[in-house]
Write an enzyme that holds these catalytic residues in place. Structure first.
Site, PDB file in Angstrom:
ATOM      1  N   ASP A   1      -4.337  -1.712   0.163  1.00  0.00           N
ATOM      2  CA  ASP A   1      -4.051  -1.823   1.579  1.00  0.00           C
ATOM      3  C   ASP A   1      -2.905  -2.763   1.826  1.00  0.00           C
ATOM      4  OD1 ASP A   1      -5.426  -0.248   3.316  1.00  0.00           O
ATOM      5  OD2 ASP A   1      -7.301  -1.334   2.988  1.00  0.00           O
ATOM      6  N   TYR A   2      -2.113  -2.417   2.761  1.00  0.00           N
ATOM      7  CA  TYR A   2      -1.058  -3.320   3.145  1.00  0.00           C
ATOM      8  C   TYR A   2      -1.693  -4.485   3.875  1.00  0.00           C
ATOM      9  CZ  TYR A   2       3.914  -3.099   2.789  1.00  0.00           C
ATOM     10  OH  TYR A   2       5.189  -3.268   2.388  1.00  0.00           O
ATOM     11  N   LYS A   3      -1.160  -5.651   3.636  1.00  0.00           N
ATOM     12  CA  LYS A   3      -1.748  -6.825   4.257  1.00  0.00           C
ATOM     13  C   LYS A   3      -1.450  -6.808   5.755  1.00  0.00           C
ATOM     14  CE  LYS A   3      -2.130 -11.353   2.220  1.00  0.00           C
ATOM     15  NZ  LYS A   3      -1.180 -12.228   1.573  1.00  0.00           N
ATOM     16  N   VAL A   4      -2.477  -6.863   6.524  1.00  0.00           N
ATOM     17  CA  VAL A   4      -2.277  -6.908   7.954  1.00  0.00           C
ATOM     18  C   VAL A   4      -3.129  -8.043   8.486  1.00  0.00           C
ATOM     19  CG1 VAL A   4      -2.248  -5.540  10.036  1.00  0.00           C
ATOM     20  CG2 VAL A   4      -2.337  -4.425   7.838  1.00  0.00           C
TER      21      VAL A   4
END
Lengths: 721, 612
Positions: B26-29
């Site tokens: 997952d992209y860090k958000v």
């Protein structure tokens, strides 16, 4: 593994060359260097020896009664290393004698026979690099050929000129082109005679393809520029394919496709001593309290998160309760249509090919029946696959694969329900605003026409693929070895640029580039693409690093207060200088304690800031900013603006040289500027100047950095907005 | 020194994160996703269907439970709330709203909550609901207002806010226009603060008409094209589950890149991971005394001086051909850099050139980002249509992140597909298939085996046909992960034993045997000679091996010292086997932490060259 003798002519004729051309000696040396490099990095068990002939001295076991003179065994058979490379670089020079290459060959054969005793090699080989300028003694030619055959020694010749003349070579002559000097006609009488001899020897060893093992130096250099691809011996995985409990077929699996990794990892060494033993890493555990109290590893237990709960769960309990299964397994769950298993749902990182065991004909027939049945029905087997007892079982598909010379099942992992994410996306075709017009579609059509990488021949029979990805060596590995090699041979010099051939291998083929020019122009005209101007969003550093994002505001406020009045810390008197863990807090504490003069504390702080800024990393930037904020706040409090202002000004001046634009941008967004007269009376900076201080810089910075292209982080940022 | 603050954390990550490893991650958000279930608790919701079909309320609770458990597994940091409206009792933070019952306020779901939702399921659940909440008057406006308060009470940063209304009443206020108006106002207030309101309307006699009231309540679709309102109400659990699933997860691009067709022709695209291997989460360490989580810090320090090493005080090294090659840390990074991130079109190939076995990583999904470059969607759509029509894929060079070496990928066109209920089950876009390099293909030596005859093949075809089924990718749960969470659930809730899990990837042997009947024997008679037993053969072989092994157990693998030294000198240690190397390590008192061959070799080499 194989044993190989490199046998190189270093006699005086090797230094002869036409003006402007590299002498054969240099070319031959390059061939050897490139070859040894490849061997060193491939790290296989092949052993290598180096024999030089035409040397001034003589050093070989056959040296007797004036025979086998001017031949030197430079290195005995062993695994090649950098020492050998360095020796070739520094100790192999052109010398002034000439020696009979046939004699040299005999020395090599002798070396192979004596030094391979008691060891097992699959292949024995001698590579001769010479210009063939000496007359060879043909007296024992037949004996030599017979011995080569008996010992199973193969030969390779590397010459400055091609073995086949233009007349004989026929159509091949164009291919060689002007790049090869000294072709055919420029040869001396000795060379011509020797060449005939070479051909005779090679053809008697291998009637058909013997001459394929005669190379020119230039061809060899070209072919050797690539580092060897990583090879691993396939490991057999014997198992049984089962259909229910009554039908099983013995199979053996081999990993056929998988993303290969470099065999070696980087190790950390001390910068001074270059010793890894000097560096020790240690992991400690600490409580999440203000003092970060350390706890021993033995005082910790294992736990897992279950939603908002944290469940202590010891390893022993976990092992006892975890999912267990019967181990190795390849069991059919059922069969399904191939088109129901979608290509994009392949999981895992490998493809395993399943064959019948080598010695089991019956298993072969049974497996073949299954493979062919699936192939004819266009179906696949859905199977449960477990590598062994310790590994997790998978669900996957076994595809039939029927090739001309073999049949097998290909196993690929498929997803579990937990792996899937059902995303819906807005429809593209049903949207009138987005759907392309007919002229737009035909522009795309002609683009595809012009960029087809597979060309049909006129006969329609053969399709030629001009860009086969699976023939390209992994560029990351090539580059890795290129740099390692460079650093090993030329320590202290910067890394080299990428090899041109490697760059070219990753580009669109020239034919395609030319052909697609016009269609691309058409696309450009037909499809307007406008980059959307994003309003420059004001980001504070805290937003960017998401520092507070996960923390309730209340807690944050509390934290701030604590920072000011953490009496416990002060009472302990633990802070004696500005440390690197929390320099801002140490700074505030020290100022409060007044144990050190203000100037000195500031100096300690700026020293820390500089240290932090030497790491171009957002985390360090963040920390630096909190330091500067503390610096400013305390300076204002104490009414002393000079130290702060002069530091900030010098910092600003150094930004371009130190390439700290990103950091400066953050400072600007947090509006951390000079301390003006309005704030501290003694300041020499007006409010206007203070504001200007950042504004000017911002403009400059915008000009300097054209459309931020470093997508990596920026993407993160945009996502957060 | 004790407080040395994880300076090296980043560095650790760098080291462990081999190139390409991240894909799918997952992209860090920052910020949390949140989801509020606003469920109608009126009498109508509890009416059971014909032939004992579950009531709408029951169905909804099942869906809520499955969302809770799936959140726990896949995204435990998301916040979820469960609110009922149309209740007799009221329960909300300031008790300012009547007929609104906040069963769970916005928080991370945990074991207890799952249990509490379970309690509302089935016959018993309906009784419990009647006792605790009852059914009363309806004011959707108040309910929405209450939900708005839930959002604003949260001190966390919320990145995605969604509210789902479950009801089977299309006119909740029975024509009370004042109440209707209030509900509309509150709905638009909510929408203004970024909350997306969805309607999960359920079957009722006479059909559910979205138009008169709910049309103004729910959020307009992101753009016209989106299949916004499902006009058909749900009457099946499976359907409802699918609809909720599709909305429940926020789709998030792993990366936004340009797809470059040529000089100046850049199509903005987002990369999405549609299938990511779910793993058992890593364990966390807890302090024995208090069960509170502890943090781990890794420090690097100098062996002799004991002082901590700054990043600038360490370098990286590899050893080849007995020589240590040293590089600066940033040089190690720069070696991996080829180009800036992006996709670059090389050309097109017919689909049959994409080989099934060219698989090295799970695929990702590509969709245009009209918001980055206007016109992207149009060109993307044209490419998609033409590639699909002509049955070709686009070959691209792909650099997915900064300092990542390039990989080649096939962009395989995928047209949109919707089911009868107009629910999309295949989104439009390109699937990105990663292609192997030469290094990734291994050379095998396939055995020469005779092929089966047509009679044998035909018999197998009969077997295959008997065991046909329709494969669905979502049909198999991962038994390892399921068991793990059942165990945790049992521990968290002090249950006596974990709930049983069904291993769905276990072959149903009895059923298979039954279906095959005599076919298995018939096939065996055709391919195996009498007395051949595929099972016993390998077993027998293993047995003899064991017997033989015991009888003539080799003397300890020991190599004389001078021979070892010769190996070290010639760099031929690699020729020895691992047991021999281990023995040698013992012999020289070399302590090794690793068991890998290279580590053993390194350790021995260091030891023996030191003492020479």
């Amino acid at each position: 593994s194989s044993a190989l003798v490199l046998c190189m002519d270093v006699g005086f004729s090797m230094s002869n060359s036409a003006p402007g051309e590299e002498p054969p000696f240099e070319l031959a040396k390059k061939v050897i260097q490139k070859f040894v490099q490849r061997q060193v990095f491939a790290e296989n068990k092949d052993e290598l020896a180096l024999v030089l002939f035409g040397t001034d001295s003589t050093k070989n076991p056959l040296d007797r009664d004036g025979q086998y003179q001017n031949i030197t065994v430079h290195r005995h058979l062993m695994i090649p290393d950098f020492e050998l490379l360095e020796e070739i670089e520094n100790q192999v020079h052109p010398e002034s004698q000439q020696a009979d290459w046939m004699d040299a060959l005999v020395v090599c054969m002798d070396l192979l026979q004596t030094e391979t005793k008691g060891k097992k090699f699959d292949r024995l080989n001698v590579a001769l690099l010479t210009d063939l300028s000496t007359q060879a003694n043909q007296d024992h030619l037949d004996v030599i050929i017979e011995n080569l055959k008996q010992a199973g020694i193969t030969l390779q010749f590397f010459l400055p000129f091609p073995a086949e003349d233009d007349e004989e070579g026929g159509g091949d002559s164009d291919r060689r082109g002007p790049g090869h000097p000294g072709t055919g006609k420029g040869l001396s009488r000795e060379q011509k005679e020797s060449l005939d001899l070479v051909k005779h020897v090679m053809l008697s060893l291998d009637e058909e393809d013997g001459l394929d093992q005669v190379y020119t130096f230039r061809d060899a250099i070209e072919q050797l520029c690539m580092f060897k691809r990583i090879e691993r011996r396939p490991m057999a995985w014997p198992c049984q394919l089962t259909i229910g409990s009554c039908l099983s077929i013995r199979i053996v699996g081999y990993k056929a496709v998988t993303e290969e990794r470099l065999k070696k990892m980087w190790v950390t060494v001390d910068a001074q001593s270059n010793q890894k033993e000097d560096v020790k890493r240690e992991t400690v555990y600490c409580l999440d309290d203000d003092n970060e109290t350390e706890v021993k590893k033995d005082d910790t237990i294992q736990g897992f998160r279950y939603g908002s709960d944290i469940v202590p769960f010891s390893k022993v309990d976990q092992d006892q309760m975890k999912y267990k299964h019967d181990g190795k397994c390849f069991a059919v769950l059922g069969f399904t249509k191939q088109n129901l298993v979608r290509r994009h749902q392949f999981m895992g990182s490998q493809v395993v090919k399943m064959f019948a065991p080598k010695d089991d004909e019956h298993a072969g027939v049974a497996l073949s029946a299954l493979i062919r049945a699936l192939d004819e029905l266009q179906m696949v087997a859905i199977v449960r696959y477990a590598y062994d007892r310790r590994s997790n079982p998978q669900v996957g598909a076994a595809f039939p694969c029927v090739k001309q010379d073999y049949e097998c099942l290909m196993y690929v992992q498929l997803p579990f329900m937990e792996d899937l994410r059902q995303f819906t996306f807005p429809s593209l075709e049903n949207n009138k605003k987005l759907s392309p017009s007919d002229t737009q579609l035909s522009a795309v059509d002609s683009l595809i026409d012009s960029m087809m990488l597979v060309q049909k021949d006129d006969d329609d029979a053969d399709q030629k693929d001009i860009f086969k990805v699976h023939h390209i060596p992994n560029p990351a590995f090539q580059r890795h070895f290129q740099c390692l090699h460079h650093r090993a041979v030329n320590p202290g010099t910067p890394l080299p640029p990428m090899e041109p051939w490697l760059k070219a291998a990753l580009e669109r083929p020239d034919v395609i580039s030319e052909r697609c020019q016009a269609p691309l122009e058409e696309i450009k005209r037909k499809f307007p693409l406008i980059e959307v101007e994003k309003k420059k969003k004001l980001k504070t550093s805290a937003q960017i690093f998401g520092k507070d994002a996960e923390e309730p505001d209340a807690k944050k406020a509390k934290g701030d207060e604590e920072e000011d009045y953490n009496l416990a810390d002060i009472a302990e008197g633990s802070v004696t200088s500005v440390g690197s863990v929390d320099p801002a807090r140490d700074f505030r504490t020290l100022i409060k304690l007044k144990s050190l003069p203000f100037g000195e504390v500031c100096q300690q702080l700026t020293h820390r800031i500089e240290q932090l800024l030497s790491n171009k990393n957002t985390h360090y930037y963040m920390k630096s900013i909190t330091c500067i904020q503390a610096f400013r706040e305390q300076s204002v409090k104490l009414g002393n603006a000079d130290l702060y202002n002069s530091y900030l000004q010098s910092l600003k001046r150094s930004i371009p040289n130190r390439r700290l634009e990103v950091f400066w941008d953050l400072l600007v967004q947090d509006a951390i500027t000079l301390i003006s007269k309005d704030e501290v009376e003694g300041s020499t900076v007006s409010k206007n100047e203070a504001n200007q201080f950042l504004v000017v810089e911002e403009k400059k910075e915008e000009a300097a950095v054209p459309s931020a292209e470093d997508t990596g982080d920026v993407d993160d940022l945009l996502d957060m907005m | 020194m004790a407080e040395w603050n994880a300076y090296y954390q980043n560095e650790d990550e760098d080291e462990e994160q081999e190139e390409g490893e991240q894909s799918g991650g997952d992209y860090k958000v920052t910020g949390r996703d949140s989801l509020v279930f606003l469920v109608d608790a009126s009498k109508e919701m509890f009416i059971k269907g014909e032939d004992g079909e579950p009531s709408n309320f029951d169905m909804t609770m099942q869906v809520v439970r499955s969302v809770y458990t799936s959140k726990i597994i896949s995204s435990h940091r998301d916040l979820v709330a469960l609110v009922f409206y149309g209740t007799e009792q009221s329960k909300n933070p300031r008790n300012s709203f009547k007929y609104v019952y906040v069963y769970h306020d916005l928080d991370e779901p945990g074991a207890k909550r799952v249990q509490e939702v379970d309690a509302l399921r089935g016959e018993k659940g309906a009784r419990l609901a009647a006792e605790t909440m009852g059914s009363g008057e309806t004011s959707l406006g108040d309910a929405l207002w209450c939900c708005a308060n839930l959002y604003s009470d949260i001190k966390l940063r919320l990145s995605h806010k969604r509210l789902m209304i479950f009801t089977c009443r299309d006119e909740p206020h029975r024509g009370d226009s004042a109440k209707d108006r209030q509900a509309r106002t509150k709905a638009s207030d909510l929408k203004e603060t970024g909350v997306i309101i969805d309607l999960m309307h359920l079957m009722k006699p006479g059909g559910f008409d979205v138009a008169p009231f709910f049309r103004d309540i729910v959020s307009q679709p992101e753009d016209e094209s989106e299949l916004g309102l499902h006009l058909e109400p749900c009457d099946k659990l499976e359907d409802l589950q699918k609809r909720v699933r599709a909305k429940e997860q926020k789709k998030r691009a792993m990366a936004r890149l340009n797809l470059c067709l040529g000089e100046g022709i850049n199509v903005a695209v987002g990369i999405y991971a549609t299938a990511v291997t779910a793993r058992k989460p890593a364990a966390i360490r807890l302090y024995r005394e208090t069960n509170e989580p502890v943090r781990s810090k890794t420090r690097t320090f100098h062996m002799q001086t004991g002082s901590l090493l700054l990043p600038s005080e360490i370098k990286k090294a590899q050893t080849y051909g007995k020589k240590q090659i040293v590089m600066e840390r940033d040089e190690v990074d720069s070696i991996k850099k080829f180009q800036d991130p992006g996709l670059y079109l090389i050309g097109f190939k017919p689909m049959e050139k994409l080989k099934t076995h060219h698989h090295i990583r799970p695929a990702v999904f590509l969709y245009p980002e009209e918001g980055e470059v206007k016109g992207s969607a149009c060109l993307f759509s044209a490419l998609l249509m033409k590639c699909s029509e002509r049955n070709v894929f686009a070959l691209c060079r792909c650099v997915s992140r900064r300092n990542y070496p390039p990989r080649f990928v096939a962009l395989v066109p995928q047209r949109e597909e919707v089911d009868e209920g107009k629910v999309q089950f295949t989104p439009p876009g390109f699937n990105v298939i990663y292609l192997p390099y030469a290094d990734d293909l291994r050379t095998l030596d396939p055995p020469q085996c005779p092929s089966a005859s047509q009679i044998q093949v035909d018999k197998m075809k009969e077997i295959v046909s008997k065991l046909r089924f329709k494969y669905r990718s979502e049909a198999f749960e991962n038994p390892v992960i399921q068991q793990h969470y059942r165990n945790l659930e049992a521990l968290a809730l002090d249950m006596m034993a974990p709930e049983d899990t069904e291993d769905l990837i276990m072959p149903k042997v009895d059923q298979i045997n039954h279906r095959l009947g005599p076919l298995a024997e018939e096939f065996k008679d055709l391919v195996y000679p009498a007395g051949y037993n595929p099972e016993s053969k390998s077993v027998a072989k293993r047995k003899t091996a064991i017997v033989g092994g015991v009888a003539e157990k080799k003397p300890k693998a020991e190599v004389p010292e001078d021979e070892l030294r010769a190996h070290v000198q010639n760099g031929t240690l690699g020729k020895l086997t691992v047991p021999v190397l281990k023995e040698a390590c013992k012999q020289f008192g070399v302590r090794t932490t690793g068991t890998k061959k290279q580590e053993l070799i390194d350790a021995l080499t260091t030891r023996l060259t030191d003492t020479v």
